[in-house]
Scaffold this motif. Structure first.
Motif, PDB file in Angstrom:
ATOM      1  N   VAL A   1       0.849  -1.195   0.000  1.00 40.90           N
ATOM      2  CA  VAL A   1       0.000   0.000   0.000  1.00 40.90           C
ATOM      3  C   VAL A   1       0.884   1.244   0.000  1.00 40.90           C
ATOM      4  O   VAL A   1       1.814   1.352   0.809  1.00 40.90           O
TER       5      VAL A   1
ATOM      6  N   GLN B   1      -4.310   5.301  -4.008  1.00 38.53           N
ATOM      7  CA  GLN B   1      -4.300   4.002  -3.338  1.00 38.53           C
ATOM      8  C   GLN B   1      -5.478   3.885  -2.379  1.00 38.53           C
ATOM      9  O   GLN B   1      -6.116   2.832  -2.289  1.00 38.53           O
TER      10      GLN B   1
ATOM     11  N   LEU C   1      -8.556   1.023  -2.501  1.00 34.29           N
ATOM     12  CA  LEU C   1      -8.906   0.156  -1.378  1.00 34.29           C
ATOM     13  C   LEU C   1     -10.297   0.438  -0.827  1.00 34.29           C
ATOM     14  O   LEU C   1     -10.809  -0.327  -0.019  1.00 34.29           O
TER      15      LEU C   1
ATOM     16  N   ILE D   1      -5.679   5.881   5.509  1.00 36.96           N
ATOM     17  CA  ILE D   1      -4.336   5.622   4.983  1.00 36.96           C
ATOM     18  C   ILE D   1      -3.281   6.262   5.884  1.00 36.96           C
ATOM     19  O   ILE D   1      -2.267   5.641   6.227  1.00 36.96           O
TER      20      ILE D   1
END
Length: 363
Positions: A248, A254, A258, A265
């Motif tokens: 990740v 990103q 997800l 994150i």
């Protein structure tokens, strides 16, 4: 008033009928092995597909010359496919499905079945796979697979005819090093973390999904290394849940992939190696993750690996991509050359040319 309304209905009906008739107008008949007609409707569908690819760049329509180019490419494509069939080349539906899923798996970052792909797209976009493909390519799933099948068969035929010549096209050391120098700033690692991630879809039984996720987490917590292998290698992985290692990056893109928000994150990157998250619930599943390893951002030299735990260096990555670009260029020209060789009056009958063709392409 009724007569006027009826008259309008007749006029509109005639207009719709005229458009329908125009769409069925044949532009060319390919007859290398069997008669195959390219109609205005066929061309419109392909033009729409082309526009979908260039939509992000602001292209909303093609010029008359560009439409003619698309038509010529369609003729070449069908000629090569008929030549391939005549040569005994074919591809199974399972091979098409494999390529279809491989393409999307690369985009998603993990291998998926078609059911998982549908579910992932639904989670991220709120659309079905059919709707997503229609919006982005102008084709539904079956139409896209049919298009993909034709492309693969054409590629196989061209490769068979030009295999040695294409294989001989390689990027030179000088080209590789120049490409690195010109693009050095793009070869960087963002902050990254390797996770063991488990997702259990809710499906029709929310409570059962939650229990499965809790049991898997408890199993991992008690014996992380052995449990991770058991969970990943179980025949239930890919059916009742999805589990695996994933890299990740600390990017908003990103996070979107997800289905996480950016705060989640950022929270993840604040955790230490070995951290095991609580069970969290999303609209579609239950999830937990474990932090396996962290990687700091850095600039990459030409001899560095392109991503953590990879054996591919920046040099090899550039070489592969440059070689691929050069081979694709050669391949495209080879396909056109083969198409021109097959494009004879015996194999192609152009039904519309000159002003008659221009008129039909005026949309």
């Amino acid at each position: 008033m009724k007569r006027f309304a009826l008259g309008l209905a007749l006029i509109f009906g005639m207009a719709v009928n005229a458009f329908a008739q125009n769409d069925l107008q044949p532009l060319a008949v390919i007859k290398l092995s069997k008669p195959e007609t390219i109609t205005v409707k066929t061309l419109k569908a392909r033009v729409n597909f082309v526009l979908k690819q260039y939509e992000p760049y602001g292209m909303t329509e093609l010029t008359l010359d560009q439409k003619k180019e698309v038509l010529e490419n369609l003729i070449i494509e069908k000629l090569i496919n008929q030549a391939a069939a005549k040569d005994g080349l074919s591809i199974s539906d399972s091979q098409v499905n494999e390529q279809f899923l491989r393409t999307f798996s690369q985009q998603i970052g993990q291998n998926v079945t078609e059911a998982q792909l549908n579910e992932t797209i639904k989670e991220r976009t709120g659309k079905s796979l059919d709707e997503y493909l229609k919006e982005n390519s102008g084709m539904n799933t079956s139409e896209y697979k049919a298009y993909l099948k034709n492309q693969i068969i054409a590629q196989q035929y061209v490769l068979k005819q030009k295999r040695d010549a294409i294989a001989g096209v390689q990027a030179s050391d000088e080209e590789i090093r120049k490409a690195y120098e010109m693009n050095k700033a793009t070869f960087v690692w963002n902050d990254m973390v390797r996770l063991f991630l488990v997702m259990v879809p809710k499906g029709d039984d929310d409570a059962a999904a939650k229990k499965t996720a809790m049991d898997l987490r408890a199993s991992y917590e008690s014996k992380p290394a052995s449990a991770a292998n058991d969970i990943k290698n179980s025949d239930k992985n890919g059916k009742s849940y999805r589990a695996g290692d994933i890299i990740v990056q600390k990017t908003s893109q990103q996070a979107q992939q997800l289905g996480w928000n950016y705060d989640k994150i950022l929270e993840l990157f604040g955790k230490d190696t070995g951290y095991l998250s609580d069970l969290t619930e999303t609209a579609n599943d239950y999830q937990f993750y474990a932090v396996l390893k962290k990687y700091d951002a850095k600039m990459l030299g030409i001899g560095d690996v392109v991503q953590p735990e990879s054996n591919v260096t920046v040099y090899e990555y550039i070489k592969e991509n440059l070689t691929s670009q050069k081979q694709n260029q050669y391949f495209s020209q080879a396909a056109k050359d083969l198409g021109k060789e097959l494009d004879t009056s015996a194999n192609v009958e152009r039904k519309k040319t000159g002003e008659a063709l221009d008129k039909l392409l005026n949309w």
